[in-house]
Design an enzyme around this catalytic site. Sequence first.
Site, mmCIF file in Angstrom:
data_model
loop_
_atom_site.group_PDB
_atom_site.id
_atom_site.type_symbol
_atom_site.label_atom_id
_atom_site.label_comp_id
_atom_site.label_asym_id
_atom_site.label_seq_id
_atom_site.Cartn_x
_atom_site.Cartn_y
_atom_site.Cartn_z
ATOM 1 C CD GLU A 128 12.353 1.604 -3.580
ATOM 2 O OE1 GLU A 128 11.801 0.726 -4.269
ATOM 3 O OE2 GLU A 128 12.374 1.568 -2.333
ATOM 4 C CB CYS A 129 11.276 7.892 -1.533
ATOM 5 S SG CYS A 129 10.200 9.183 -0.841
#
Length: 460
Positions: free
Chosen positions: A329-330
């Site tokens: 994620e991210c």
Amino acid sequence: MAQACFIIGATHSGAGKTTLTLGIMAALVRRGYRVQPFKCGPDFIDPTLHETVTGRVSYTLDLHMMGADACRDLFFERAETADICVLEGVMGLFDGGSASTAALAKVLQVPVFLIVDAQSSAESNGAQLKGFEEFDAELTIGGVIFNRIGSPRHRQLIEQTVRQHCRTKIVGWVMRDHAFTIAERHLGLHMGSEHPLADDDRRRLEQTIEEHLDLPAMLELAVPPRRPERSRGRKGRPPVGARPTMRIGVAEDEAFCFYYRQNFELLIAAGFDIVRFSPLHDRHLPEGVALLYFGGGYPELHAAALSANEEMRSAVRERFAAGLPIYGECGGFMYLCRQLVDQSGQLHQMTDIFPFRTTMGTRLRRLGYRTVELQQDCLLGRSGDRLFGHEFHYSDLDAGQSVDETPPIVTCYRLDNNSSEGYSIGSALGSYVHLHFANTPKVLIHLRRQLERDQPCAVE
């Protein structure tokens, strides 16, 4: 069960909400109370600051990502082991619409103590407070704290106006010369593990709260939690794992530190065992894991060190080549890409799972809640399933390197801002969206089944 619960709200961002909330928590702990902290909104950083002053995990309560029932369940469960629950709001009191501080206060039926930044105005602060009192008749404003008072005369002018025109009790005055510095950078304040509030500042902050806020009055105005019967056993309660424990390797260090703590608890309740490792400092991945999970954080600040750790990057690539499922994620997604360009323009090699380059900018590129509809079956669900999260980053993704890749790259997410995202290649899934699982516990059931079958997440 906690005997007092309240939310610290403010008229606007930058009014001193985080600093005063930390001071109130610290002062209550110093008095011997067990303080359970919470944070309204999708923030990762403020909860870590709460933990440094209370010694307890601070939980996110976000109506958009989690839903009202999941927020209630988590709040009341944690209130059972505390004396006082203190919630820090987000932005201005009514900012954020259905996920605002005011909305959460009404869902949980707790009062708000409103911080008003009195700098550069006097009697007008009374008009401002009056507006907040009248804006929503269903909201309980338990008291008001005026921050950044310049002089005794300044306080007198405000006090006269408030007593004449407003009904809210004044519970504190904080002078402008009480300055407390918490280090910041592009994504916000520094994490609690970095000790951004020096010991001297913390002691002065505690002393300021003790001297200038009426804590006994605040506790008297606060209320014990009242749990509606209808909230019991709803969404947010994790599925109970009856099967043998399955290990998940979680990247956690200075570069990867953005995780919703309840997500870990939901994973554990679903039968997973969390095994932490550091892409910065470790040379080897943990053995016997069924999944690698790379959360968000600050890979751009540690890009040189992450790139220099060639043994770890090679280990990740080898596990990927062997078919081990990987989720990022991210910031974690950035690490799983081929290259990262930092703000100085320096290019750094990453793990090359995804054939993309991410480039840091000086301005915010994306910010907001995201509702994800899966367009393909993947590691986190079936086509048509909906997931909930938040996006906040300064980097851009160059996906132009994805042509003729083998295995092919599949775009799995359709976002509610009409964009496509969520990239799956082989056994890896990566995205800029930070997901919260409390409103979608079936994600963990699906994840477990996928891992038990030992299938890659990409769709053929």
